[in-house]
Design an enzyme around this catalytic site. Structure first.
Site, mmCIF file in Angstrom:
data_model
loop_
_atom_site.group_PDB
_atom_site.id
_atom_site.type_symbol
_atom_site.label_atom_id
_atom_site.label_comp_id
_atom_site.label_asym_id
_atom_site.label_seq_id
_atom_site.Cartn_x
_atom_site.Cartn_y
_atom_site.Cartn_z
ATOM 1 C CG ASN A 209 -0.242 0.134 2.508
ATOM 2 O OD1 ASN A 209 0.206 1.216 2.867
ATOM 3 N ND2 ASN A 209 -0.100 -0.955 3.241
ATOM 4 C CB VAL A 212 3.830 0.522 3.881
ATOM 5 C CG1 VAL A 212 5.181 -0.169 4.019
ATOM 6 C CG2 VAL A 212 2.993 0.279 5.138
ATOM 7 C CD GLU A 230 5.106 -2.874 -9.676
ATOM 8 O OE1 GLU A 230 3.890 -2.840 -9.931
ATOM 9 O OE2 GLU A 230 5.988 -2.720 -10.536
ATOM 10 C CB CYS A 264 -2.667 -4.929 -6.848
ATOM 11 S SG CYS A 264 -1.831 -5.907 -8.102
HETATM 12 P P1 NAD Z 1 1.237 -5.929 3.616
HETATM 13 O O1 NAD Z 1 0.488 -5.469 4.813
HETATM 14 O O2 NAD Z 1 1.638 -7.354 3.503
HETATM 15 O O3 NAD Z 1 2.497 -4.977 3.496
HETATM 16 C C1 NAD Z 1 3.446 -5.110 2.468
HETATM 17 C C2 NAD Z 1 4.819 -5.265 3.065
HETATM 18 O O4 NAD Z 1 5.172 -4.070 3.765
HETATM 19 C C3 NAD Z 1 4.937 -6.405 4.058
HETATM 20 O O5 NAD Z 1 6.076 -7.177 3.735
HETATM 21 C C4 NAD Z 1 5.046 -5.722 5.384
HETATM 22 O O6 NAD Z 1 5.847 -6.439 6.311
HETATM 23 C C5 NAD Z 1 5.701 -4.403 5.043
HETATM 24 N N1 NAD Z 1 5.364 -3.347 5.990
HETATM 25 C C6 NAD Z 1 4.162 -3.135 6.583
HETATM 26 N N2 NAD Z 1 4.223 -2.059 7.385
HETATM 27 C C7 NAD Z 1 5.482 -1.572 7.297
HETATM 28 C C8 NAD Z 1 6.169 -0.466 7.891
HETATM 29 N N3 NAD Z 1 5.555 0.359 8.741
HETATM 30 N N4 NAD Z 1 7.453 -0.272 7.571
HETATM 31 C C9 NAD Z 1 8.080 -1.101 6.706
HETATM 32 N N5 NAD Z 1 7.478 -2.157 6.120
HETATM 33 C C10 NAD Z 1 6.209 -2.403 6.409
HETATM 34 O O7 NAD Z 1 0.400 -5.648 2.285
HETATM 35 P P2 NAD Z 1 -0.604 -4.457 1.984
HETATM 36 O O8 NAD Z 1 0.101 -3.173 1.922
HETATM 37 O O9 NAD Z 1 -1.834 -4.595 2.811
HETATM 38 O O10 NAD Z 1 -0.994 -4.903 0.497
HETATM 39 C C11 NAD Z 1 -2.156 -4.484 -0.098
HETATM 40 C C12 NAD Z 1 -1.879 -3.293 -0.997
HETATM 41 O O11 NAD Z 1 -0.876 -3.646 -1.920
HETATM 42 C C13 NAD Z 1 -3.078 -2.881 -1.832
HETATM 43 O O12 NAD Z 1 -3.077 -1.482 -1.941
HETATM 44 C C14 NAD Z 1 -2.779 -3.494 -3.173
HETATM 45 O O13 NAD Z 1 -3.404 -2.872 -4.253
HETATM 46 C C15 NAD Z 1 -1.303 -3.357 -3.230
HETATM 47 N N6 NAD Z 1 -0.730 -4.335 -4.140
HETATM 48 C C16 NAD Z 1 -0.110 -3.903 -5.261
HETATM 49 C C17 NAD Z 1 0.408 -4.817 -6.162
HETATM 50 C C18 NAD Z 1 1.111 -4.402 -7.398
HETATM 51 O O14 NAD Z 1 1.762 -5.243 -7.992
HETATM 52 N N7 NAD Z 1 1.018 -3.150 -7.819
HETATM 53 C C19 NAD Z 1 0.297 -6.178 -5.885
HETATM 54 C C20 NAD Z 1 -0.329 -6.588 -4.720
HETATM 55 C C21 NAD Z 1 -0.838 -5.655 -3.842
#
Ligand code: NAD
Length: 454
Positions: A209, A212, A230, A264
């Site tokens: 997201n 982050v 991404e 996503c």
């Molecule tokens: P998530 O919560 O798994 O976080 C992603 C990663 O960030 C994890 O490895 C997590 O450990 C790390 N993280 C979390 N908080 C953090 C912090 N404070 N500091 C450092 N690292 C940290 O996944 P998410 O963000 O909930 O994923 C969903 C989002 O990702 C949606 O917005 C989705 O659209 C997007 N997404 C994009 C793609 C793409 O290819 N463009 C693919 C999948 C998901």
């Protein structure tokens, strides 16, 4: 902005620290020593690693499918197709073309410098960090790694703690296949990722997201480390009058409810142009029944919501608009039925954030101008989808809108076309990967000019 982001909450910062404290500095130093030794640079090493990664996926697919089922209730067919086979295809495409991609590209030399020769060489960057999310926890950890290794780098992979079974499987199995001197897996949540991000990497590749994403980019900026972000966002689907609504509904449903909407590039909402809304709603309900049966809870291929926090977030988005189909829920089983809402106001909560779950709002707009304005008034989406028979509509969308990808007729499919770059623009991300674009992401394009002394 952070406060509005549904994927990030302050509770995440209190995630438990792993038992054995991670010595991130020592890990990166060790990988850097490997990189500096030149071990990762020869084509033969890169091809070996890619073949080993392929073997990991094919030989251990049962383990991964079990982990994906445990984390997200993913059915075996969907999980195999979107996680295992997807990544194997990416590897095969890279194996087939890597030698050609790495060939120096000759460049023209201006008259004044001749005789001289110029070329562009793809140099590995060094030690790279891949941070993966939970929704496709295998694919999104390993597909970026394909590019990182193919480009000749050492790498750290940090899978998502929110898909703990898949994260554990990757951590346990990957070191058995890949060169441990050059590739490491670090499991963990915020503390471990923060410790990694404090190190100097040569590239950070983050999927997740935007809140982050900002933390990742700020941490990387301290070292002037380039990033690929991404990210996500609300990907609209335009449905034009004249489109075959049965086919349209079937394809929207297939893309939207894959992984219970936690994709996503899932269609986020539908803009039904002109008078298409009523007929489309009926077709969407029929398409949900055709794809998932009368009781989607009993469909082994229909997934579950990743955790209760996201379940509560999603069910909190219901309650506005008219329910066309779905709405059934079971918190204990993290089940939310494929749900279609109609008559949704653009001001409704479901239209304020990326849904990232099995809820599909349909909004009626009077004409194409209104649809284009609606898209352009919001953040640039990761994908813009349209169902239309009109070449003029296609051309207007291409010229008048900006999105990571523009796809006509088959939502979500573009990311499985390895010759297309995959990435966002603006709020949906920066940078791109897949196939040759991954090589460019994980390489430095070095300019070489050779002027004879004679
Ligand atoms: P998530 O919560 O798994 O976080 C992603 C990663 O960030 C994890 O490895 C997590 O450990 C790390 N993280 C979390 N908080 C953090 C912090 N404070 N500091 C450092 N690292 C940290 O996944 P998410 O963000 O909930 O994923 C969903 C989002 O990702 C949606 O917005 C989705 O659209 C997007 N997404 C994009 C793609 C793409 O290819 N463009 C693919 C999948 C998901």
């Amino acid at each position: 902005m952070e406060a509005l982001n549904p994927f990030w909450s302050t509770t995440m910062t209190t995630a438990p620290v792993a038992e054995a404290a991670l010595d991130a500095a020592a890990l990166v130093a060790r990988l850097r020593t490997t990189f500096r030794s030149g071990r990762t640079k020869p084509l033969a090493w890169r091809l070996d690693q890619l073949r080993a990664l392929r073997a990991l996926l094919t030989e251990q697919s049962e383990e991964f499918l079990a982990a994906l089922h445990s984390d997200l209730g993913k059915g075996p067919t969907e999980a195999y197709r979107t996680e295992v086979a997807f990544t194997v295809n990416e590897i095969d495409h890279t194996l087939a073309h890597l030698e050609e991609w790495l060939r120096p590209k000759p460049a023209g030399v201006p008259e004044a410098f001749r005789p001289a020769e110029a070329r562009v060489v793809r140099d590995p960057l060094g030690v790279v960090l891949v941070i993966a999310p939970w929704n496709y926890p295998l694919q999104l950890a390993l597909a970026p790694l394909v590019g990182a290794l193919a480009a000749g780098n050492a790498a750290v992979v940090k899978p998502s703690e929110l898909a703990p079974a898949t994260s554990a499987a990757i951590a346990r199995l990957l070191p058995r296949y890949l060169d441990p001197a050059a590739v490491a897996v670090v499991e963990g949540a915020v503390p471990e990722t923060t410790a990694l991000l404090a190190q100097r990497f040569d590239h950070v590749f983050y999927t997740g997201n935007g809140a982050v994403g900002r933390i990742v980019m700020a941490a990387a900026a301290k070292h002037l480390t380039p990033v690929t972000l991404e990210l996500g966002g609300k990907s609209p689907v335009l449905v034009d009058p004249g489109a075959d609504l049965a086919v349209t509904a079937q394809r929207i449903v297939r893309g939207k409810f894959l992984n219970a909407g936690q994709t996503c590039v899932a269609p986020d909402y539908v803009l039904a142009v002109g008078d298409t809304a009523a007929a489309l709603e009926a077709e969407l309900a029929a398409a949900v029944r055709a794809a998932h049966g009368e009781d989607p809870a009993a469909d082994p291929e229909y997934g579950r919501i990743v955790n209760e926090r996201h379940f509560d977030r999603l069910t909190g988005l219901l309650g506005e608009g008219r329910l066309v189909t779905g709405g059934e829920q079971d918190r204990a089983g993290r089940y939310l039925a494929p749900t279609v809402l109609a008559d949704v106001s653009p001001e409704a909560p479901v239209m304020q954030e990326e849904i990232f779950g099995p809820i599909l709002p349909v909004l009626a707009v009077p004409d194409l101008d209104a649809a284009i304005a609606f898209v352009n008034e919001r953040e640039k989406p990761l994908a813009l989808y349209a169902f239309t028979e009109s070449e003029q509509t296609k051309q207007r969308l291409a010229e008048e809108t900006s999105s990571g990808a523009l796809v006509f007729g088959l939502p979500v499919s573009h990311l499985a076309v390895p010759e297309l770059p995959f990435g966002g623009v603006g709020e949906s991300g920066m940078g791109r990967y897949h196939g040759e674009y991954s090589i460019d992401t994980f390489s430095h394009l070095k300019a070489v000019l050779d002027k004879p002394l004679g």
